[in-house]
Design an enzyme around this catalytic site. Structure first.
Site, PDB file in Angstrom:
ATOM      1  N   PHE A   1       0.860  -1.192   0.000  1.00 42.41           N
ATOM      2  CA  PHE A   1       0.000   0.000   0.000  1.00 42.41           C
ATOM      3  C   PHE A   1       0.887   1.229   0.000  1.00 42.41           C
ATOM      4  O   PHE A   1       1.652   1.452   0.941  1.00 42.41           O
ATOM      5  CB  PHE A   1      -0.945   0.053   1.212  1.00 42.41           C
ATOM      6  CG  PHE A   1      -1.817   1.291   1.154  1.00 42.41           C
ATOM      7  CD1 PHE A   1      -2.996   1.289   0.430  1.00 42.41           C
ATOM      8  CD2 PHE A   1      -1.421   2.472   1.769  1.00 42.41           C
ATOM      9  CE1 PHE A   1      -3.770   2.447   0.316  1.00 42.41           C
ATOM     10  CE2 PHE A   1      -2.191   3.627   1.658  1.00 42.41           C
ATOM     11  CZ  PHE A   1      -3.368   3.614   0.938  1.00 42.41           C
TER      12      PHE A   1
ATOM     13  N   ASP B   1       9.204   3.211   2.325  1.00 40.03           N
ATOM     14  CA  ASP B   1       7.975   3.958   2.591  1.00 40.03           C
ATOM     15  C   ASP B   1       7.663   3.804   4.080  1.00 40.03           C
ATOM     16  O   ASP B   1       7.109   2.797   4.511  1.00 40.03           O
ATOM     17  CB  ASP B   1       6.825   3.415   1.731  1.00 40.03           C
ATOM     18  CG  ASP B   1       5.510   4.160   1.994  1.00 40.03           C
ATOM     19  OD1 ASP B   1       5.422   4.904   2.998  1.00 40.03           O
ATOM     20  OD2 ASP B   1       4.559   3.978   1.204  1.00 40.03           O
TER      21      ASP B   1
ATOM     22  N   LYS C   1       2.145  11.390   7.194  1.00 43.18           N
ATOM     23  CA  LYS C   1       1.347  11.159   8.399  1.00 43.18           C
ATOM     24  C   LYS C   1       1.887  11.842   9.666  1.00 43.18           C
ATOM     25  O   LYS C   1       1.683  13.031   9.840  1.00 43.18           O
ATOM     26  CB  LYS C   1       1.162   9.653   8.599  1.00 43.18           C
ATOM     27  CG  LYS C   1       0.350   9.042   7.449  1.00 43.18           C
ATOM     28  CD  LYS C   1      -0.287   7.720   7.755  1.00 43.18           C
ATOM     29  CE  LYS C   1      -1.317   7.366   6.691  1.00 43.18           C
ATOM     30  NZ  LYS C   1      -0.973   6.262   5.826  1.00 43.18           N
TER      31      LYS C   1
HETATM   32  C1  LIG Z   1      -1.095   6.301   4.312  1.00 43.41           C
HETATM   33  C2  LIG Z   1      -0.011   5.729   3.498  1.00 43.41           C
HETATM   34  C3  LIG Z   1       0.323   6.246   2.227  1.00 43.41           C
HETATM   35  C4  LIG Z   1      -0.476   7.351   1.560  1.00 43.41           C
HETATM   36  O1  LIG Z   1      -0.554   8.507   2.302  1.00 43.41           O
HETATM   37  P1  LIG Z   1      -1.706   9.585   1.976  1.00 43.41           P
HETATM   38  O2  LIG Z   1      -1.357  10.760   2.829  1.00 43.41           O
HETATM   39  O3  LIG Z   1      -3.008   8.946   2.338  1.00 43.41           O
HETATM   40  O4  LIG Z   1      -1.630   9.878   0.509  1.00 43.41           O
HETATM   41  C5  LIG Z   1       1.400   5.694   1.563  1.00 43.41           C
HETATM   42  N1  LIG Z   1       2.102   4.676   2.087  1.00 43.41           N
HETATM   43  C6  LIG Z   1       1.810   4.143   3.287  1.00 43.41           C
HETATM   44  C7  LIG Z   1       2.636   3.016   3.819  1.00 43.41           C
HETATM   45  C8  LIG Z   1       0.732   4.638   4.023  1.00 43.41           C
HETATM   46  O5  LIG Z   1       0.417   4.081   5.201  1.00 43.41           O
END
Ligand SMILES: *Cc1c(COP(=O)(O)O)cnc(C)c1O
Length: 426
Positions: A146, A233, A274
């Site tokens: 994701f 990520d 985040k």
């Molecule tokens: C939440 C998330 C994203 C995307 O972030 P948004 O601010 O919703 O675009 C990408 N990678 C990971 C691992 C995430 O948890």
């Protein structure tokens, strides 16, 4: 204020249903206030927040230090665009690059934008530094990843709901099994055009799927050996959530700011979002050293809001709180306690198969099919009992409270969770 006061949860839900796009399936809790580890709904019912906005609110709801920094900057200067300089961005970039120990930072707003940015940097690096022929670059990603919801990112998603009928898809991605260094090495050796390997240190959305302890380290070694960028990520796992400053720090037992080589797998490209703002404002960033980041030159990438003064001031305060309040250490301690207490319960449980995770990013797997509504029903019962959590897949419930929780609160939450689960035992 032009907004009429919402008097009931039902009223708010009906408004969204009638006037809003149906792109989410939320639990029917309408929240109007948050403080620390708690949120309140419009009827005044108090809950423990066990999602933390997908780990954005690591520092707790409405942390006064972060809110103040944001408010003060917003009332002074909010946005200049990058057509001009502002007097906060540089200080933030220095602070954050010292904090995470990279040469440079590229500021964006949302997580998906930061992932997009990382992909663009990796491709450009492949053409300009690695000598890959233009348009041939490939990025390796993992099954069940994701990374967000843009057109390019959903192109390499396994989630059919997020993919179907949104094509044509962006080419240039190769998928390999997660937690499988051999699969990674095979994919890299079969193709000379690999720019990078994009990976989540723990797969949050896939159900807090936690790989072997040495997976990051081995993946990084393979990338190094073949001149491939290792792109972490850490949008969900980073910033103290898993009991270390970054999840790539593994089980390092410092307070989150060391560079112990035996545990720290340093990414070539680090992607954050985040909790970078403590959930107060959309702030994301890509960090890398000069040899990688300098492939981006003036005019080649940008964002109107990226690096704006409010974002910069908010992020500095949010990172300060993580360090001052030793949130990584707290997440590690409480996470160990949480899994121990849950394991005690699971020994005699028929409804819960297992608990997994690291630090305060955990999940339980419910003993039922992915299509069943059991996990959803458990979350509804948890809501009744004053705790908000959400299923990730049909049968997995993620538990990720704000990291400012204390031990007494955590024990209280485990009592709520286990007494709720008892209602579902067969
Ligand atoms: C939440 C998330 C994203 C995307 O972030 P948004 O601010 O919703 O675009 C990408 N990678 C990971 C691992 C995430 O948890």
């Amino acid at each position: 204020m032009p907004l009429a006061e919402i008097k009931s949860s039902e009223e708010a839900i009906n408004l969204e249903d009638k006037h809003g796009a149906h792109n989410y399936h939320p639990l029917p809790a309408v929240l109007s206030k948050g403080e620390g580890v708690h949120v309140w709904d419009v009827e005044g019912k108090k809950y423990y927040d066990f999602l933390s906005a997908y780990s954005a609110v690591n520092q707790g709801h409405c942390h006064p230090k972060i809110v103040n920094a944001m408010y003060e900057q917003a009332s002074k200067l909010a946005l200049t665009s990058r057509a001009f300089h502002n007097d906060v961005l540089g200080a933030y970039e220095k602070y954050a690059t010292d904090y995470f120990k990279f040469d440079k930072l590229l500021p964006m707003n949302t997580g998906a934008e930061a992932v997009e940015t990382a992909i663009k940097i990796a491709r450009k690096w492949a053409y300009e530094k690695k000598g890959v022929k233009e348009t041939d670059a490939q990025i390796i990603v993992c099954e069940n990843n994701f990374h967000g919801r843009t057109t390019t990112i959903i192109s390499f998603s396994n989630d059919e709901g997020a993919r179907k009928n949104f094509g044509p898809y962006t080419p240039g991605f190769i998928k390999v099994a997660y937690d499988d260094p051999d699969a990674l090495e095979k994919a890299i050796t079969e193709n000379d055009n690999i720019a990078g390997f994009l990976v989540e240190p723990i797969q949050g959305e896939a159900g807090v799927f936690t790989p072997a302890n040495d997976y990051m380290k081995r993946a990084k070694e393979i990338c190094n050996k073949h001149n491939v960028l290792f792109m972490a990520d850490e949008i969900q796992t980073g910033i103290a959530r898993t009991g270390a400053l970054l999840a790539v720090c593994g089980n390092c037992t410092c307070e989150g700011h060391c560079e112990r080589q035996e545990t720290y797998t340093r990414p070539d490209i680090l992607i954050l979002g985040k909790a970078l703002s403590g959930g107060n404002y959309p702030v994301s960033a890509v960090l890398a050293d000069d040899e990688v980041m300098n492939v981006i030159q003036p005019g080649q990438h940008g964002s109107t809001f990226g690096g704006n003064p409010v974002a910069a001031a908010t992020a500095v305060a949010a990172l300060d709180v993580v360090r001052d309040e030793k949130l990584a250490l707290n997440a590690r301690k409480l996470g160990n306690l949480f899994r121990r207490l849950m394991d005690d319960y699971i020994k005699d449980s028929t409804i819960v198969e297992l608990v997994r995770g690291r630090g305060l990013l955990n999940a339980i797997v419910i003993n039922d099919s992915e299509e069943s509504s059991t996990a959803w029903d458990i979350c509804m019962a948890l809501k009744e009992n004053g705790l908000l959590a959400k299923p990730t897949h049909g049968n997995i419930i993620r538990f990720a409270p704000p990291l400012v929780m204390d031990e007494e609160q955590l024990r209280d939450c485990v009592d709520i969770i286990t007494s709720t689960l008892k209602q579902f035992e067969k």
